[in-house]
Every structure is written in C-alpha cells, then in structure tokens.
Design a protein around this motif. Sequence first.
Motif, PDB file in Angstrom:
ATOM      1  N   ALA A  82       3.282  -8.595   5.998  1.00 23.19           N
ATOM      2  CA  ALA A  82       4.258  -7.525   6.254  1.00 23.19           C
ATOM      3  C   ALA A  82       4.976  -7.145   4.962  1.00 23.19           C
ATOM      4  O   ALA A  82       5.273  -5.962   4.727  1.00 23.19           O
ATOM      5  CB  ALA A  82       5.261  -7.982   7.318  1.00 23.19           C
ATOM      6  N   GLY A  83       5.258  -8.131   4.121  1.00 22.84           N
ATOM      7  CA  GLY A  83       5.874  -7.833   2.832  1.00 22.84           C
ATOM      8  C   GLY A  83       4.975  -6.995   1.949  1.00 22.84           C
ATOM      9  O   GLY A  83       5.443  -6.101   1.233  1.00 22.84           O
ATOM     10  N   ARG A  84       3.666  -7.270   1.994  1.00 22.97           N
ATOM     11  CA  ARG A  84       2.735  -6.441   1.220  1.00 22.97           C
ATOM     12  C   ARG A  84       2.737  -5.004   1.729  1.00 22.97           C
ATOM     13  O   ARG A  84       2.708  -4.044   0.948  1.00 22.97           O
ATOM     14  CB  ARG A  84       1.322  -7.033   1.306  1.00 22.97           C
ATOM     15  CG  ARG A  84       0.297  -6.257   0.487  1.00 22.97           C
ATOM     16  CD  ARG A  84      -1.121  -6.607   0.902  1.00 22.97           C
ATOM     17  NE  ARG A  84      -1.385  -6.310   2.296  1.00 22.97           N
ATOM     18  CZ  ARG A  84      -1.598  -5.077   2.767  1.00 22.97           C
ATOM     19  NH1 ARG A  84      -1.555  -4.036   1.956  1.00 22.97           N
ATOM     20  NH2 ARG A  84      -1.852  -4.894   4.043  1.00 22.97           N
ATOM     21  N   GLN A  85       2.777  -4.845   3.056  1.00 28.90           N
ATOM     22  CA  GLN A  85       2.847  -3.496   3.617  1.00 28.90           C
ATOM     23  C   GLN A  85       4.151  -2.800   3.216  1.00 28.90           C
ATOM     24  O   GLN A  85       4.169  -1.584   2.979  1.00 28.90           O
ATOM     25  CB  GLN A  85       2.729  -3.575   5.136  1.00 28.90           C
ATOM     26  CG  GLN A  85       1.370  -4.068   5.607  1.00 28.90           C
ATOM     27  CD  GLN A  85       1.323  -4.324   7.092  1.00 28.90           C
ATOM     28  OE1 GLN A  85       2.301  -4.088   7.802  1.00 28.90           O
ATOM     29  NE2 GLN A  85       0.210  -4.836   7.585  1.00 28.90           N
ATOM     30  N   LEU A  86       5.233  -3.572   3.125  1.00 27.59           N
ATOM     31  CA  LEU A  86       6.502  -2.989   2.690  1.00 27.59           C
ATOM     32  C   LEU A  86       6.411  -2.530   1.239  1.00 27.59           C
ATOM     33  O   LEU A  86       6.925  -1.458   0.885  1.00 27.59           O
ATOM     34  CB  LEU A  86       7.621  -4.014   2.857  1.00 27.59           C
ATOM     35  CG  LEU A  86       9.031  -3.554   2.452  1.00 27.59           C
ATOM     36  CD1 LEU A  86       9.466  -2.363   3.298  1.00 27.59           C
ATOM     37  CD2 LEU A  86      10.026  -4.703   2.603  1.00 27.59           C
ATOM     38  N   VAL A  87       5.751  -3.328   0.400  1.00 27.76           N
ATOM     39  CA  VAL A  87       5.557  -2.922  -0.998  1.00 27.76           C
ATOM     40  C   VAL A  87       4.717  -1.649  -1.062  1.00 27.76           C
ATOM     41  O   VAL A  87       5.006  -0.739  -1.850  1.00 27.76           O
ATOM     42  CB  VAL A  87       4.886  -4.062  -1.798  1.00 27.76           C
ATOM     43  CG1 VAL A  87       4.479  -3.585  -3.190  1.00 27.76           C
ATOM     44  CG2 VAL A  87       5.824  -5.251  -1.908  1.00 27.76           C
ATOM     45  N   LEU A  88       3.679  -1.569  -0.217  1.00 29.22           N
ATOM     46  CA  LEU A  88       2.831  -0.377  -0.192  1.00 29.22           C
ATOM     47  C   LEU A  88       3.634   0.843   0.241  1.00 29.22           C
ATOM     48  O   LEU A  88       3.533   1.921  -0.374  1.00 29.22           O
ATOM     49  CB  LEU A  88       1.651  -0.597   0.754  1.00 29.22           C
ATOM     50  CG  LEU A  88       0.714   0.591   0.960  1.00 29.22           C
ATOM     51  CD1 LEU A  88       0.092   1.019  -0.363  1.00 29.22           C
ATOM     52  CD2 LEU A  88      -0.373   0.262   1.971  1.00 29.22           C
TER      53      LEU A  88
END
Length: 463
Positions: free
Chosen positions: A162-168
């Motif tokens: 989810a953090g990676r998606q937030l960065v994206l």
Amino acid sequence: LLLAVCWNGCHIPEMTQISPKTLPSDAFPRISDRVVSEETALWRTNFTDPGLQRLVDDAIAGNADLRIARQRVEAARSQLAAARGALLPSAGVGAGAGLSRYGLYTMEGAGNSGVPIYNGETIPRNLPNFEAGFQASWEIDLWGKLRGRKDAASARLLAGEAGRQLVLTSLVTDLGGLYYDLAASKSSMAIVNESIQLQSDALQAARILKDAASATTLAIEQFEARLYSLQATRLELQQHIVDIESALRILVGDSQYSMDGGITNLTSITTPTLGKSIPSDWLVRRPDIRAAELELAAANADVRVARAAFFPTVNITGTLGLEAFRADLLPYGQSAAYTVAGGIVAPLVNRSAIRAQFQQAGTAELEALARYFQSIVNAWVEVQGQQAKLDGLENLRQVKGREAELLQKSVGTASELFANRRASYLEVLTTRQAALDARLSLVDIARRQFRLQIALYRALGGG
C-alpha cells in the motif's frame, strides 16, 4: 552426506557486485504494465493529455522513490518468508572432528582407563572424535508466538505494498501538478510575447505620431518603459520554466530529460471532471488508510507475540549420523549414532524485561490505532475540501473569461482612438495592462482548476 552438501551448494544464489559502472540492467525491475494500468486507471481516464501520459510512463520507469518503495516491499516479502520458515523444523548437515583428554583424577579419565574400544585397543588418553550426520531442531509453537510473527510480517508486507501505491499516486500527482504549471507558464509566455509585439508596434506608432507633432516625448517614454516591463516579465517566466523542468527531471530520474514539443497549450487542454459524488468505499481503499489499517493489524500481532513470551518455550532437537574415534571406522554400522531431546524453558528471572516488551507492544498498538483514525479523518476532510472548491472556481473562470474577452476588444479600440488623437497614451497603457492581467489571470485560474482536480485525485488515493 556428500550428496546433501552438493545439493545445498548448488542452491546458493549468485552474488552480483553492484556499482554505478556495473549495474545490471534488471537491477531495478519496473512495475508490470498490467499493474501500472490498474493502479492508474482513474488517472488515465480523466487526465487524457498525451504529453502528460507519456511523462507519467517515463517517470514510472525511472523514478528513484518508486524504486526504493519496491525494494522495501521485497524486503518485507523476505521477512514474511523468514517468519513462515520459523514455523517449520530446521535441518542441516555437517561434519566435525575433535580431540579430548580427561584428567586421570576424574570420573571420565579414571573410568575409561584401560577399557577396550576396538580390536583389543584401549581407549587412548588423547581421544579423537570424528562425526558426520544430520541435525534438526523444532520449536513447537504452542502459544502462537511464531504464528504471530508471521501474521505481523504478512500485514507489514501488505502495508508496504500500500505504501508503494501511495508513492505511485504521489509521483503521478506531482508530475501532473508540474506539467500543468509548465503548461500555464508557457501559455503565459505566449500571451506576454504577444503583448510585447503589440507594445513594440504601439511604441513605433507613438514615435511616428511624435514626428508628426501628435504625441509627446512623455508618451514615448511611457510606452518604452512598459515594453521593458513586459520583457522583464518574460525573463521571470523563463526562469520559472527552467525551475519546473529541473523538478520534472528529478521526478523522471533522468538529468537530460526534455519536454520540448510535449507541452500542450493550457487553454486547449480539456479540464478533467472528477465526479462530485464520491462513493465512501473509495476512501477506505486509499493507500494511506489501508497502510494504517495493516500496520494496526501488525501491531496487534506484535502484542500477541509479546504476550506469548511469558509462556514456556518447547523445543525438540535431534541428530542422526556416524561417530567414531577413527575416521576409517565411520562407514561401519557400529558407528551409527543418534540423539533425541526435548526441552521446555519457562522465563523466571527476567520477567520484568518481558513485561516491558509487552507494554511497549501495547502502546505501539494504540499509536497505530490513533494513526488509523487520523488517516480516515484526513481523507474525509481532504475530499470535502476539494469538492467545495469545484463550483466556485468554475464560476470564477467564466466571469474572468468574459472580462478578458471585453478587455481584449478594448485594446484595439484604445489603439484606434490614440491613433486618431481621441485617447491619451495613459488610457492605452491602462487598457493593455488590464487586458494582459485578465488574460494571465484566466490562465492562472485554469491552472488552479487542473491543480484542484489533481488534489481531488490524490484525496481519492488514486482511485
């Protein structure tokens, strides 16, 4: 035993020496096109400008923050694999050799003295020992400590995703904001260039009128000063464009990246229209909310692990192999040896440290709960705030558009009146300044509208 050693050696992964000069091409694998398409579907549906979509694709391939986020996810996946492996028995293969000498005034030394060991030989004073075989151990998870660690690692893996998606999502919205800022700056540059050309023509006309004794030196000086002011504005816009392009290169991860020919005039781009009615489950799927929820689940699992530390630990260990005082005797059946042992250890003296760890895990869980609630409040307020601005900004754009249209007409009217000596140079300057301000203001309103749509997209967590 030899086959087991060879099998283990064949499965050791290769180690690649990483340096800026020898970096493998696949050291930073990019996100698959399918995942990118799914996670940016709302963006591509509403922000359809080709130049922007090309910019986003290039940045996803090279952005450093996104690469870092992906590596964090991989690290979390490794931790989950380690936590799962801890639930299973561990087994290994090994061999060893040693030499022992016991004092004669000890039970081992006196008791073994003169005792035959092999073919009439007695136990030597300096006793060698050779061994080879398998070893295994297993911690029985009676109280759920190991399962709790696995659950915590699993939740943190999903939180990392989810953090990676937030960065994206943050990367896409930052790119969109800078792209529209650049488009607004270049649109403003075109307006200023047009105004400079008009002002140059007006200055030339004023000089002709002065030669015909129909204008004064003061009028020429005012027209010329206004021309310099416009040129200064153009220089400021050029500097602003350089700053935006530098920021874009940082996000794309390419110091030589160029947007030449890829920026569309802002006034010709269709303004996105994200819906005013937002389903509530969209907010629940925001990456920051999901990450906070998963971190709360991980903290809850940590509490279970800390509580299980109060209970005894149960272990089973065993060995199976060959052991002899001479290496040439190992292949014989008489050298076969095994051990099986079970143990249970309960904490007794150091319970205060275990209790402190349990209290620390409990406070961390409450902290995660507070962050989860706060992330929900933030999401709700952000979406409501962006929705409240939509109608007002659209109405402002319509009013400013009408104003800019009328002032643009008045520029030609003032120029004709000045040429016929029915208007002063001050009226011409004032009219042109007002028209320029109105047009630049209209561009800025359009930029704010795009920025507002981007902020709403971010508030929705990328959809």
